[in-house]
Design an enzyme around this catalytic site. Structure first.
Site, PDB file in Angstrom:
ATOM      1  N   LYS A 281       0.844  -1.184   0.000  1.00  0.00           N
ATOM      2  CA  LYS A 281       0.000   0.000   0.000  1.00  0.00           C
ATOM      3  C   LYS A 281       0.888   1.247   0.000  1.00  0.00           C
ATOM      4  O   LYS A 281       1.848   1.338   0.758  1.00  0.00           O
ATOM      5  CB  LYS A 281      -0.898  -0.014   1.246  1.00  0.00           C
ATOM      6  CG  LYS A 281      -2.251   0.616   1.046  1.00  0.00           C
ATOM      7  CD  LYS A 281      -3.179   0.291   2.188  1.00  0.00           C
ATOM      8  CE  LYS A 281      -4.587   0.790   1.895  1.00  0.00           C
ATOM      9  NZ  LYS A 281      -5.524   0.467   2.982  1.00  0.00           N
ATOM     10  N   GLU A 365     -20.544  -3.534   8.896  1.00  0.00           N
ATOM     11  CA  GLU A 365     -21.501  -2.690   9.618  1.00  0.00           C
ATOM     12  C   GLU A 365     -22.640  -3.494  10.231  1.00  0.00           C
ATOM     13  O   GLU A 365     -23.090  -3.196  11.345  1.00  0.00           O
ATOM     14  CB  GLU A 365     -22.060  -1.614   8.682  1.00  0.00           C
ATOM     15  CG  GLU A 365     -21.059  -0.552   8.282  1.00  0.00           C
ATOM     16  CD  GLU A 365     -20.190  -0.956   7.104  1.00  0.00           C
ATOM     17  OE1 GLU A 365     -19.296  -0.178   6.741  1.00  0.00           O
ATOM     18  OE2 GLU A 365     -20.409  -2.073   6.554  1.00  0.00           O
ATOM     19  N   ARG A 393     -26.119   0.171   5.539  1.00  0.00           N
ATOM     20  CA  ARG A 393     -25.869  -1.254   5.327  1.00  0.00           C
ATOM     21  C   ARG A 393     -26.327  -2.091   6.525  1.00  0.00           C
ATOM     22  O   ARG A 393     -26.478  -3.304   6.414  1.00  0.00           O
ATOM     23  CB  ARG A 393     -24.384  -1.481   5.077  1.00  0.00           C
ATOM     24  CG  ARG A 393     -23.781  -0.513   4.083  1.00  0.00           C
ATOM     25  CD  ARG A 393     -22.349  -0.821   3.769  1.00  0.00           C
ATOM     26  NE  ARG A 393     -22.272  -1.828   2.720  1.00  0.00           N
ATOM     27  CZ  ARG A 393     -21.144  -2.384   2.311  1.00  0.00           C
ATOM     28  NH1 ARG A 393     -20.009  -2.057   2.886  1.00  0.00           N
ATOM     29  NH2 ARG A 393     -21.139  -3.269   1.354  1.00  0.00           N
TER      30      ARG A 393
END
Length: 626
Positions: A281, A365, A393
């Protein structure tokens, strides 16, 4: 040497040499860094996926072949290679290109995604559409390892593996160390598994052994078991294999040649395949490599130092967490939960102070909401910090697991209202609508940071579900105004007036006060009431307002349907009030990306638009009485 500016579509890179592609990868990273430094955006994830993106467009026949990016915040290199170089400087700006894939932007953007863990489901749907229509093309889902914390990924993997639908999933894994997983033997095994010769040999051996009486089948099982034991000793493929996927890798995802080779091999299989790519990353920008989370989603910054180049505004997340830090010292029941957003929600402050009372559940979530319900049923006071757009969600869990049981979970909804540069998938314009109709749910929206502090204190003492929605940046009321002591269900008159009443919510309270002050100079007297409790409505206050027989304006940074203004209209109808009620809210539309000022103008929630609406209404009322 080919210039990045010369790339008009992926056909321009398919004949390039490996060396030219590696130079192009450097140019892509430079362009991404320069643009994000100026405009803000997602940096670390995009830098890590450059070689994967190049390989995909070189080895696939896009746009005929489909690439679905999970979340979408790893698609910057994809945009640069698909004809958007000339507009890339407008990334995430008002009127410019989106920071996520947009079908209306390019035929190469085959699916839009701003939330995580959706790519495999979408790609599987495309693959099934291909098969049902008798077509023949490849579908590839590019999924980050973080997205695999979301349950939808596993539902899609299970479904795809069960039906053996032809699909390629690229797992962009930027958490594991290459040194631990990519050695000579691991590469050799990967090449063996991926080669057509090896797989044809396996089929040949299986066919011939099955023809041998008595010993054939047992012997094949012994050989097959031994092979799997050797694989499992060096490569963690058991999980994907159990789900019905062929597993290829791990490989160095920042090695263009390695990615191209294994992708070419994966295309040979008529079954679902997972390619496991290990990437770094922030690759290519040292500061992002060292602090990938800080550069995940970043405001504009100075490339040389990595420092944010604009003054960081005081955030409501910071106010909220500092308030909880103070309260948590005395109340051991307080716990904080987030779904992979500790920096975005400032819950890292609470984590540092109370690590054993902080829980980051990943991009999950639904799980987070039910986890909070379980914690509350066990005697804790959980505060779930989540962006307004992401709590959508977990709607079923909010209704079923929290509110039906009337459990004291506090939902801290960050990024409420217009959410600026991230655009339509991130706009926090729907939370009143999906929360206020649920029994037992209390819905709050502070006018400023001081009221936010009071709301958190009130929510802690409140023995029922409660949501507090607030924008990212703290809002200040105009000079001379302040909110008196907050009480759930009680509104406050901040400014007296005789010709009309403005019932304002959250960020619109400051706007209402500014507009009222400005219109006073034109001889228009407006009352401003801070309606900080959206549910339950302050019915006593409303009855008094209706009795004045003057127009009532509701102001909210939210969609009109099922919002605060809708609630006021519902109550007026039920109480048979004859007042003229004029909601001012976002119309039935998706709001695009851009700076807050321009977006407010677009949706007619800027001060000038509000003032014009009020004046036109009052003028119409006077004319009708003339």
């Amino acid at each position: 040497m080919v210039e990045l500016s010369q790339i008009k579509d992926p056909s321009d890179i398919r004949s390039l040499s490996r060396e030219e592609c590696e130079d192009l990868a450097d140019d892509i990273r430079t362009k991404i860094i320069q643009t994000v430094a100026k405009n803000g955006g997602h940096l670390s994830s995009n830098l890590g996926v450059v070689e994967i993106t190049l390989a995909l467009h070189r080895k696939l026949d896009t746009p005929r072949d489909k690439i679905v990016f999970d979340v979408g915040h790893q698609a910057y290199a994809h945009k640069l290679l698909t004809g958007r170089y000339d507009r890339f400087d407008t990334l995430r700006t008002y009127g410019g290109i989106s920071g996520f894939p947009r079908r209306c932007e390019s035929v190469y953007d085959c699916f839009e995604a701003g939330h995580a863990s959706t790519a495999i489901s979408a790609a599987l749907g495309m693959a099934r559409a291909r098969d049902a229509l008798g077509e023949d093309y490849h579908v590839v889902a590019v999924v980050g390892d973080g997205a695999l914390t979301g349950g939808m990924c596993y539902e899609a993997l299970n479904d795809c593996g069960n039906t053996k639908t032809r699909l390629i999933v690229i797992l962009n894994d930027n958490e594991m160390s290459i040194a631990q997983n990519v050695g000579a033997l691991s590469k050799h095994l990967s090449n063996l598994r991926a080669s057509s010769g090896w797989n044809n040999t396996k089929k040949h051996v299986k066919t011939n052994l099955s023809r041998m009486p008595l010993l054939g089948e047992p012997l094949y099982r012994v050989i097959h078991t031994a092979k799997r034991m050797i694989k499992s000793a060096f490569v963690d493929e058991g999980f994907f294999s159990a789900l019905g996927f062929r597993y290829l890798g791990p490989i160095d995802g920042n090695d263009l040649g390695a990615v191209e080779k294994i992708l070419e091999q994966a295309k040979q299989f008529d079954e679902p395949v997972v390619i496991h790519c290990i990437t770094k990353k922030g690759y290519g920008y040292n500061r992002a490599e060292r602090m990938p989370e800080a550069f995940h989603g970043t405001p504009p910054f100075l490339v040389e130092s990595g420092e944010v180049s604009t003054a960081t505004r005081h955030t409501n997340g910071e106010i909220a967490n500092k308030t909880l830090l103070s309260l948590a010292k005395e109340d051991k029941r307080i716990s904080v939960i987030t779904a992979a957003m500790p920096l975005g929600t400032c819950t890292d402050l609470f984590q540092e102070a109370f690590p054993k009372r902080f829980y980051d559940v990943g991009i999950a979530e639904e799980h987070a909401v039910t986890l909070c319900a379980g914690m509350a049923s066990g005697g804790l006071r959980p505060f779930f910090f989540v962006y307004s757009t992401f709590l959508q969600r977990g709607y079923d869990q909010v209704l079923h697991d929290v509110c039906i049981q009337n459990l004291p979970v506090v939902f801290m909804l960050d990024r409420a209202g217009i959410s600026n540069e991230d655009g339509q998938s991130h706009q926090g314009l729907y939370d009143f609508a999906y929360l206020r109709h649920i029994p037992n749910m209390t819905v709050l929206a502070p006018a400023d940071g001081d009221e936010l502090v009071q709301m958190i204190e009130a929510a802690l003492a409140f023995n029922a579900p409660c949501s507090i929605r607030y924008p990212k940046n703290a809002v200040s009321l105009p000079e001379g105004y302040s909110v008196p002591g907050f009480q759930i269900g009680k509104w406050q008159t901040l400014r007296p007036g005789s010709q009309a009443c403005l019932l304002s919510v959250g960020t619109m309270t400051a706007a209402a006060l500014r507009v009222a002050d400005a219109l006073e100079a034109e001889g228009i007297s407006l009352c401003v009431i801070n309606a900080s409790t959206v549910k339950p409505l302050d019915k006593a206050c409303l009855n008094d307002v209706f009795a004045q027989n003057t127009p009532v304006f509701t102001l909210e940074e939210h969609v009109f349907m099922s919002g605060f203004g809708s609630a006021v209209l519902e109550y007026a109808a039920a109480s048979q009030a004859g007042a003229q009620i004029v909601p001012i809210a976002v119309e039935d539309r998706f709001v695009q990306h851009g700076d807050h000022k321009h977006l407010l103008i677009d949706v007619h929630l800027d001060d000038a638009s509000i003032a014009e609406k009020i004046k036109a209404t009052l003028a119409g009322k006077e004319a009708s009485h003339g």
